[in-house]
Design a protein around this motif. Structure first.
Motif, PDB file in Angstrom:
ATOM      1  N   LEU A  89       0.627  -0.568  -0.200  1.00 14.13           N
ATOM      2  CA  LEU A  89      -0.083  -0.360   0.190  1.00 14.13           C
ATOM      3  C   LEU A  89       1.004   1.409  -0.136  1.00 14.13           C
ATOM      4  N   THR A  90       0.391   1.940  -0.493  1.00 16.10           N
ATOM      5  CA  THR A  90       0.846   3.803  -0.078  1.00 16.10           C
ATOM      6  C   THR A  90       0.474   3.197   1.063  1.00 16.10           C
ATOM      7  N   VAL A  91       1.441   5.227   1.849  1.00  9.01           N
ATOM      8  CA  VAL A  91       1.036   5.977   2.869  1.00  9.01           C
ATOM      9  C   VAL A  91       0.241   6.601   2.803  1.00  9.01           C
ATOM     10  N   ALA A  92      -0.285   7.154   1.852  1.00  2.52           N
ATOM     11  CA  ALA A  92      -1.941   7.563   1.308  1.00  2.52           C
ATOM     12  C   ALA A  92      -2.869   6.858   1.870  1.00  2.52           C
ATOM     13  N   HIS A 133      -9.772   4.436  -3.971  1.00  4.11           N
ATOM     14  CA  HIS A 133      -9.727   3.708  -5.145  1.00  4.11           C
ATOM     15  C   HIS A 133      -9.215   2.560  -5.473  1.00  4.11           C
ATOM     16  N   GLY A 134      -7.629   3.026  -5.066  1.00  6.06           N
ATOM     17  CA  GLY A 134      -6.786   1.435  -4.667  1.00  6.06           C
ATOM     18  C   GLY A 134      -7.136   0.524  -4.056  1.00  6.06           C
ATOM     19  N   LEU A 135      -7.486   1.243  -2.851  1.00  2.12           N
ATOM     20  CA  LEU A 135      -8.495   0.403  -1.928  1.00  2.12           C
ATOM     21  C   LEU A 135      -9.473  -0.598  -1.608  1.00  2.12           C
ATOM     22  N   LEU A 136     -10.521  -0.435  -2.683  1.00  4.32           N
ATOM     23  CA  LEU A 136     -11.602  -0.497  -3.212  1.00  4.32           C
ATOM     24  C   LEU A 136     -11.286  -1.952  -4.428  1.00  4.32           C
ATOM     25  N   THR A 137     -10.402  -1.419  -5.361  1.00  3.17           N
ATOM     26  CA  THR A 137      -9.693  -2.070  -6.420  1.00  3.17           C
ATOM     27  C   THR A 137      -9.342  -3.836  -5.743  1.00  3.17           C
ATOM     28  N   LEU A 138      -8.168  -3.425  -4.359  1.00  6.62           N
ATOM     29  CA  LEU A 138      -7.782  -4.341  -3.988  1.00  6.62           C
ATOM     30  C   LEU A 138      -8.902  -5.387  -2.786  1.00  6.62           C
ATOM     31  N   GLY A 139     -10.302  -4.983  -2.631  1.00 13.30           N
ATOM     32  CA  GLY A 139     -10.686  -5.560  -1.622  1.00 13.30           C
ATOM     33  C   GLY A 139     -11.133  -5.107  -0.040  1.00 13.30           C
ATOM     34  N   LEU A 140      -9.851  -3.880   0.084  1.00 14.86           N
ATOM     35  CA  LEU A 140      -9.873  -3.769   1.519  1.00 14.86           C
ATOM     36  C   LEU A 140     -10.515  -2.498   1.653  1.00 14.86           C
ATOM     37  N   ILE A 197     -17.830   5.062   2.582  1.00 11.40           N
ATOM     38  CA  ILE A 197     -16.167   4.154   2.627  1.00 11.40           C
ATOM     39  C   ILE A 197     -16.341   3.553   4.141  1.00 11.40           C
ATOM     40  N   ARG A 198     -16.029   2.733   3.676  1.00 11.68           N
ATOM     41  CA  ARG A 198     -15.886   1.031   5.123  1.00 11.68           C
ATOM     42  C   ARG A 198     -14.715   0.192   4.632  1.00 11.68           C
ATOM     43  N   THR A 199     -14.150  -0.074   5.573  1.00 10.31           N
ATOM     44  CA  THR A 199     -13.156  -1.547   5.819  1.00 10.31           C
ATOM     45  C   THR A 199     -14.297  -2.652   5.442  1.00 10.31           C
ATOM     46  N   ALA A 218     -13.702  -7.011   5.899  1.00 12.24           N
ATOM     47  CA  ALA A 218     -13.327  -7.904   6.691  1.00 12.24           C
ATOM     48  C   ALA A 218     -11.697  -8.428   6.319  1.00 12.24           C
ATOM     49  N   GLU A 219     -11.392  -8.116   5.048  1.00 11.44           N
ATOM     50  CA  GLU A 219     -10.083  -8.005   4.583  1.00 11.44           C
ATOM     51  C   GLU A 219      -9.633  -6.467   5.046  1.00 11.44           C
ATOM     52  N   GLY A 220      -9.772  -6.264   5.153  1.00 13.87           N
ATOM     53  CA  GLY A 220      -9.160  -4.692   4.787  1.00 13.87           C
ATOM     54  C   GLY A 220      -9.359  -4.304   6.686  1.00 13.87           C
ATOM     55  N   ALA A 221     -10.263  -4.722   7.050  1.00 17.11           N
ATOM     56  CA  ALA A 221     -10.060  -4.688   8.542  1.00 17.11           C
ATOM     57  C   ALA A 221      -8.918  -6.090   9.434  1.00 17.11           C
ATOM     58  N   ARG A 222      -8.899  -6.721   8.743  1.00 15.97           N
ATOM     59  CA  ARG A 222      -7.571  -7.549   9.082  1.00 15.97           C
ATOM     60  C   ARG A 222      -6.088  -7.456   9.121  1.00 15.97           C
ATOM     61  N   VAL A 223      -6.342  -6.343   7.645  1.00 15.92           N
ATOM     62  CA  VAL A 223      -4.964  -5.590   7.690  1.00 15.92           C
ATOM     63  C   VAL A 223      -4.499  -4.609   8.354  1.00 15.92           C
ATOM     64  N   HIS A 224      -5.935  -3.465   8.649  1.00 14.55           N
ATOM     65  CA  HIS A 224      -5.753  -2.658  10.153  1.00 14.55           C
ATOM     66  C   HIS A 224      -4.872  -3.345  11.056  1.00 14.55           C
ATOM     67  N   ARG A 225      -5.787  -4.676  11.517  1.00 18.62           N
ATOM     68  CA  ARG A 225      -5.359  -4.733  12.317  1.00 18.62           C
ATOM     69  C   ARG A 225      -4.203  -5.105  13.129  1.00 18.62           C
ATOM     70  N   ARG A 226      -3.179  -5.821  11.428  1.00 20.07           N
ATOM     71  CA  ARG A 226      -2.008  -6.368  11.029  1.00 20.07           C
ATOM     72  C   ARG A 226      -1.259  -5.053  11.473  1.00 20.07           C
ATOM     73  N   ALA A 227      -1.561  -4.543  10.705  1.00 19.58           N
ATOM     74  CA  ALA A 227      -0.588  -2.994  11.028  1.00 19.58           C
ATOM     75  C   ALA A 227      -1.044  -2.633  11.589  1.00 19.58           C
ATOM     76  N   GLN A 228      -1.370  -2.196  13.165  1.00 21.41           N
ATOM     77  CA  GLN A 228      -1.686  -1.650  14.096  1.00 21.41           C
ATOM     78  C   GLN A 228      -1.365  -2.643  15.063  1.00 21.41           C
ATOM     79  N   ALA A 229      -0.694  -3.760  14.551  1.00 26.34           N
ATOM     80  CA  ALA A 229      -0.056  -4.441  15.728  1.00 26.34           C
ATOM     81  C   ALA A 229       1.445  -4.318  15.208  1.00 26.34           C
ATOM     82  N   ALA A 230       2.471  -4.437  14.240  1.00 20.83           N
ATOM     83  CA  ALA A 230       2.920  -3.661  13.476  1.00 20.83           C
ATOM     84  C   ALA A 230       3.681  -2.694  13.960  1.00 20.83           C
TER      85      ALA A 230
END
Length: 155
Positions: A35-38, A72-79, A94-96, A98-110
């Motif tokens: 993902l990009t920083v944005a 738009h990029g995140l919609l395309t990725l299914g996040l 716009i909302r996350t 289930a896959e987006g929520a999983r990735v977000h939780r992993r990023a928060q843990a990192a």
């Protein structure tokens, strides 16, 4: 000729870049979609029930077009997904996903681990003081009169 010390905004931007670089590299190394920083910042600004692109752009301090491109990029990725806004037939939220929520939780843990590394490097007391300083109320941004240059280039 000596260079002046970096100003506070530059120091803060460099520190944010350190976190961003570490997070993005760590997520890629873990096999997550790059993902990009944005795009990563979108997740931090979303409300659980969804947020309009206009509100996201305001929260991020970017143009609507920039926010829309990241979304738009995140919609395309299914996040992320778009849903109708119950408060306005003209808007979409716009909302996350289930896959987006999983990735977000992993990023928060990192990020928590990265913050721990910083704490080890600069000292726990310094890290705690930094967090305290950054979360202290600052009030509205001040409007100041820019100092005029005096003779000899002095401010």
């Amino acid at each position: 000729m000596t260079r002046p010390a970096p100003n506070m905004p530059l120091l803060l931007a460099d520190a944010k870049r350190w976190f961003d670089d570490s997070l993005m590299a760590s997520m890629r190394a873990a096999g997550e979609q790059p993902l990009t920083v944005a795009q990563g910042q979108i997740f931090a600004r979303l409300d659980a029930e969804g947020t309009t692109v206009a509100e996201l752009s305001r929260r991020l301090g970017v143009t609507r077009q920039t926010a829309h491109q990241a979304v738009h990029g995140l919609l395309t990725l299914g996040l992320l997904e778009q849903i109708p806004d119950p408060a306005s037939a003209r808007n979409r939220l716009i909302r996350t996903t289930a896959e987006g929520a999983r990735v977000h939780r992993r990023a928060q843990a990192a990020l928590a681990v990265i913050e721990g590394v910083l704490s080890d490097r600069i000292g726990r007391d310094n890290a705690a003081a930094l967090r305290h300083a950054l979360t202290a109320p600052r009030g509205e941004p001040p409007l100041v009169e820019a100092p005029r240059e005096g003779r000899g280039g002095e401010a």
